[in-house]
Design a protein around this motif. Structure first.
Motif, short mmCIF file in Angstrom:
data_model
loop_
_atom_site.label_atom_id
_atom_site.label_comp_id
_atom_site.label_asym_id
_atom_site.label_seq_id
_atom_site.Cartn_x
_atom_site.Cartn_y
_atom_site.Cartn_z
N LEU A 221 3.73 12.11 8.72
CA LEU A 221 3.42 11.03 9.67
C LEU A 221 3.81 9.65 9.13
N ALA A 222 3.25 9.30 7.97
CA ALA A 222 3.46 7.94 7.45
C ALA A 222 4.93 7.65 7.11
N LYS B 175 6.87 7.37 10.52
CA LYS B 175 6.52 6.24 11.38
C LYS B 175 6.83 4.90 10.70
N LEU B 176 6.85 4.89 9.39
CA LEU B 176 7.20 3.65 8.68
C LEU B 176 8.70 3.55 8.45
N MET C 60 4.72 9.70 -0.15
CA MET C 60 5.15 8.30 -0.04
C MET C 60 5.81 7.80 -1.32
N ARG D 228 -0.26 14.41 0.54
CA ARG D 228 0.05 13.41 1.56
C ARG D 228 0.34 12.06 0.92
N ALA D 229 -0.45 11.72 -0.09
CA ALA D 229 -0.23 10.45 -0.77
C ALA D 229 1.06 10.49 -1.58
N ARG E 109 0.82 -1.22 0.00
CA ARG E 109 0.00 0.00 0.00
C ARG E 109 0.85 1.27 0.00
N GLU E 110 2.09 1.16 0.50
CA GLU E 110 2.96 2.34 0.44
C GLU E 110 3.17 2.79 -0.99
N PHE F 204 -5.85 14.14 8.84
CA PHE F 204 -5.83 13.88 10.27
C PHE F 204 -6.03 15.20 11.01
#
Lengths: 230, 241
Positions: free
Chosen positions: B101-102, B105-106, B154, B150-151, B77-78, B90
């Motif tokens: 965030l993602a 944290k990942l 990644m 945001r997407a 999904r990343e 958020f």
């Protein structure tokens, strides 16, 4: 007027009787503070189990235990639970009664805290879970960084109210001969044959603490409302 | 890049997807249109397994998602960015934190790297001045552009858009569509569920018409809009155009 002052003197000053109230208050506060801690930690864990089960269908067995726990604790009076823990579970163990009180009220509060936390988690839009998942954050990370901070903020006032309720509920601790605030007032009453002053004093002390806590809660609510920008 | 084979999805007795098969190549911009309840959003959500398909397979970069372990699924999904109709930013985090965030944290990036890349992305979507704002302070169009950013932070290989402009006030639709067009021009692989026919006509490399849980017709935009074959599509186009 002078007879009232005499009575005050007779009730609280002679033989340092005010100490029954002071020591009782100390016991009440100790029980409340530690019971709140147990309630928060255990309640939080139960809420995690319950909402993880609701959201993902996992943890079936733990969820069943949690549900049973909630049903039993919320379905019986706290006083009966206190008596059972003291006279049945710890019947043959020499244990400090204060610890029994902390345990009983903590275990009781956990059930209510769990439902508060759970309602907070379930009130967060499912889209937040999906947004986390779509970014590659697994359930645990999504819970920790996205859901919990929002849920916690939503339930803070309810949690604070639970503390207030718990403080007042500890007044039944006298039933296992714990010298809490209520019991302290009662002892003075039995020593002086004067009911009015000691019991009113006890009530006033509870009231003052609750009013202080309540004003803290509403200050907290105002601050939270302010940070909800827009 | 994405191969979908005989994908079926039911909710209880209700069969939403009745066997979808298609291939999406790298760099393609696939626009899916169709009436409400046709299963187009469900199809999109099956591609990154937000919905678990009842049967069939979704093969992404050689790997069958429907059989992937949970751990692997999150890793896959990343590489698949998703943009939702209702943004799902958020609300407790600032715009910058929403973006970082993602990746942080990942452990894909350090905080500094993530912030650098997030700021570049904010500049790209034209909202560099909003990094310390909170989502509730933004307009709908701005929220959606942040959601796209945001997407993108990644570094996805494909972007999935689920009716990205349907919840917006009319005057804000344009800013989101032009950002999506810019992405398309840069070569991003995109799958877009939308009701914006102008966007489909202009940006799509292929338009797909879904109805009653199947793909009724798919074609490049010109013949799709100019010379539709399927009677349901003809009827649909006559209503929306």
């Amino acid at each position: 007027m002078s007879s009232f002052i005499d009575k005050l003197h007779e009730t609280f000053i002679v033989d340092d009787r005010w100490k029954y109230l002071a020591n009782g208050l100390k016991t009440t506060l100790i029980i409340t503070v530690f019971a709140v801690m147990i309630g928060m930690v255990l309640g939080f864990l139960i809420a995690i189990i319950r909402s993880t089960h609701d959201k993902t269908g996992k943890l079936k067995f733990l969820n069943l235990i949690a549900k049973l726990y909630l049903t039993v604790i919320r379905g019986t009076p706290v006083m009966v639970q206190l008596l059972i823990i003291y006279y049945v579970i710890f019947a043959s163990v020499a244990i400090d009664k204060t610890i029994v009180g902390i345990l009983a009220f903590g275990l009781n509060s956990a059930a209510y805290v769990a439902e508060i936390f759970r309602s907070g988690i379930m009130s967060i839009d499912n889209g937040q879970f999906e947004a986390g998942a779509s970014l590659g954050l697994n359930y645990r990370k999504t819970m920790m960084y996205i859901i919990m901070p929002q849920a916690f903020k939503n339930v803070l006032p309810a949690l604070a109210n639970e503390c207030i309720v718990l403080l007042k509920e500890t007044s039944v601790a006298g039933y296992i001969a714990l010298n809490d605030l209520t019991k302290g007032g009662d002892i003075i009453r039995s020593l002086t044959y004067e009911a009015f002053l000691p019991l009113i004093a006890v009530a006033l002390i509870y009231l003052i603490i609750v009013m202080i806590l309540s004003s803290l809660v509403s200050a907290l609510e105002r601050r939270l409302a302010k940070s909800d920008r827009g | 890049m994405i191969e979908v084979k005989d994908l079926k999805k039911s909710f209880g007795d209700l069969q939403i997807l009745k066997g979808i098969s298609t291939k999406i190549e790298k760099g393609e911009k696939v626009v899916i249109i169709g009436p409400s309840g046709s299963g187009k959003s469900t199809f999109l959500r099956c591609i990154n397994r937000l919905e678990q398909p009842t049967s069939g397979s979704v093969i992404f970069e050689g790997e069958d998602l429907t059989k992937a372990s949970d751990k692997r699924l999150y890793e896959i999904r990343e590489k698949m960015g998703m943009v939702f109709q209702h943004f799902h930013l958020f609300p407790h985090l600032t715009i910058l934190q929403n973006l970082t965030l993602a990746p942080v944290k990942l452990k894909i990036m350090t905080k500094e790297e993530a912030e650098k890349s997030a700021r570049e992305m904010l500049k790209k979507v034209g909202l560099a001045d909003k990094e310390s704002a909170y989502p509730n302070q933004l307009s709908g169009g701005q929220k959606q552009r942040i959601a796209i950013a945001r997407a993108l932070v990644m570094g996805p290989d494909v972007m999935l858009f689920d009716e990205p402009t349907s919840a917006l006030d009319p005057e804000m639709v344009g800013e989101v569509l032009s950002l999506m067009k810019q992405l398309a021009d840069e070569g991003m692989t995109m799958v877009v569920v939308t009701h914006e026919m102008g966007f489909a006509r202009e940006v799509a490399s292929r338009v797909m018409f879904m109805d009653e849980g199947v793909i009724m017709e798919e074609n490049s935009p010109e013949p799709f809009f100019g010379n539709p074959q399927n009677p349901r599509l003809k009827e649909f186009l006559s209503k929306v155009l």
